[in-house]
Design a protein around this motif. Structure first.
Motif, mmCIF file in Angstrom:
data_model
loop_
_atom_site.group_PDB
_atom_site.id
_atom_site.type_symbol
_atom_site.label_atom_id
_atom_site.label_comp_id
_atom_site.label_asym_id
_atom_site.label_seq_id
_atom_site.Cartn_x
_atom_site.Cartn_y
_atom_site.Cartn_z
ATOM 1 N N GLY A 17 2.878 5.621 -5.878
ATOM 2 C CA GLY A 17 2.537 5.620 -7.298
ATOM 3 C C GLY A 17 1.447 6.621 -7.626
ATOM 4 N N PHE A 18 0.471 6.756 -6.731
ATOM 5 C CA PHE A 18 -0.589 7.747 -6.944
ATOM 6 C C PHE A 18 -0.011 9.159 -7.049
ATOM 7 N N LYS A 19 1.034 9.416 -6.278
ATOM 8 C CA LYS A 19 1.620 10.758 -6.247
ATOM 9 C C LYS A 19 2.527 11.024 -7.450
ATOM 10 N N GLN A 66 0.824 -1.204 0.000
ATOM 11 C CA GLN A 66 0.000 0.000 0.000
ATOM 12 C C GLN A 66 0.861 1.258 0.000
ATOM 13 N N LYS A 67 2.025 1.200 0.635
ATOM 14 C CA LYS A 67 2.935 2.353 0.623
ATOM 15 C C LYS A 67 3.459 2.603 -0.791
ATOM 16 N N ARG A 68 3.826 1.547 -1.503
ATOM 17 C CA ARG A 68 4.285 1.702 -2.896
ATOM 18 C C ARG A 68 3.142 2.169 -3.786
ATOM 19 N N SER A 114 7.627 6.207 -17.762
ATOM 20 C CA SER A 114 7.919 7.069 -16.608
ATOM 21 C C SER A 114 6.667 7.496 -15.851
ATOM 22 N N GLN A 115 5.505 7.479 -16.501
ATOM 23 C CA GLN A 115 4.265 7.883 -15.853
ATOM 24 C C GLN A 115 3.400 6.698 -15.452
ATOM 25 N N VAL A 116 4.022 5.523 -15.372
ATOM 26 C CA VAL A 116 3.294 4.305 -14.993
ATOM 27 C C VAL A 116 4.000 3.643 -13.811
ATOM 28 N N ALA A 123 -5.892 13.242 -15.399
ATOM 29 C CA ALA A 123 -6.604 11.992 -15.113
ATOM 30 C C ALA A 123 -5.633 10.981 -14.519
ATOM 31 N N LYS A 124 -6.126 10.212 -13.592
ATOM 32 C CA LYS A 124 -5.338 9.134 -13.004
ATOM 33 C C LYS A 124 -6.097 7.832 -13.169
ATOM 34 N N PHE A 125 -5.471 6.853 -13.791
ATOM 35 C CA PHE A 125 -6.068 5.544 -13.995
ATOM 36 C C PHE A 125 -5.478 4.575 -12.971
#
Length: 255
Positions: free
Chosen positions: A59-61, A53-55, A223-225, A191-193
């Motif tokens: 990733g969300f950020k 969950q920390k990773r 880089s954005q995944v 947008a965030k998928f």
């Protein structure tokens, strides 16, 4: 002799459709029979409970597309909803989309009664509690009615541009490679998928045509995944849930 066989087949189809309609009515009736309890929204931001969950949170950020891979009970969907709700309350996004492949509706969505939003309503059942916890019952219901939270079948995303939103896609091991291409190319500005799935739960109808790991192979190094793999040790739903997952993955005689 062909006419009686056709007649029997027609009657069987009618019975199947009637059964689906009746089951849907029973579910709706049972839901209405439970008195609604006022639920306040979570006041503090959600805190990651496991290394995965920390990773995931990191990733969300840092990324526009986040894959959450792993077994049920690791909090993939719950945590994504908490962060999406926080972004909505902070007004950094305007909408939250919830989607998943329609393969889980055994008879097909066309057999379910009602308009499209009613047909897709069962997909909200697994995520409703997480939304209510994050937003409160009243604000969650408002967001649904106002279209701020929008459940949409994966097949109906084609042709749309999803922007200023979080898009939470669950059970994506059951999306085909073609569906993944159509879905991923809908991503717009701001947008965030969040794409969740467990490859061990792939439906037999999909099999090798599952697009989940194919998508990870194609874009996972961008880089954005971000790709996060959760382990069985990170199951937070319950200890029994973890034991059940292990029993099914390791075979008979586990205990």
């Amino acid at each position: 002799m062909s006419k009686p066989r056709k007649s029997v087949a027609r009657q069987t189809r009618r019975d199947d459709r009637a059964r689906v309609r009746n089951d849907s009515k029973l579910i709706a009736s049972a839901d209405r029979s439970i008195p609604a309890q006022p639920t306040a929204a979570r006041k503090e931001p959600a805190v990651p409970k496991t290394p995965g969950q920390k990773r995931y949170d990191a990733g969300f950020k840092s990324s526009d597309i986040v894959f959450g891979l792993g077994p049920a009970g690791t909090g993939k969907t719950w945590f994504a909803i908490q962060r999406a709700a926080e972004a909505l309350k902070a007004k950094t996004i305007k909408k939250i989309y919830v989607t998943r492949p329609a393969i889980e509706v055994g008879e097909g969505m066309g057999f379910l009664p009602g308009e499209l939003d009613e047909k897709f309503a069962p997909y909200l059942i697994p995520v409703k509690e997480a939304f209510v916890e994050a937003l409160g019952a009243g604000f969650y219901e408002y967001c649904l009615k106002a279209g701020i939270i929008e459940p949409v079948p994966l097949a109906f995303i084609r042709g749309r541009t999803l922007k200023d939103a979080w898009v939470i896609a669950d059970e994506m091991q059951n999306a085909t490679k073609a569906e993944f291409k159509a879905f991923l190319t809908r991503i717009g500005e701001n947008a965030k998928f969040v794409i969740n799935g467990d490859v061990t739960q792939t439906d037999e109808k999909i099999g090798r045509n599952s697009g989940l790991m194919d998508a990870v192979d194609r874009i996972g190094n961008h880089s954005q995944v971000t790709v996060v793999t959760f382990t069985r040790a990170e199951i937070v739903r319950s200890g029994l849930c973890q034991d059940i997952v292990e029993a099914y993955e390791e075979g008979f005689g586990r205990f």
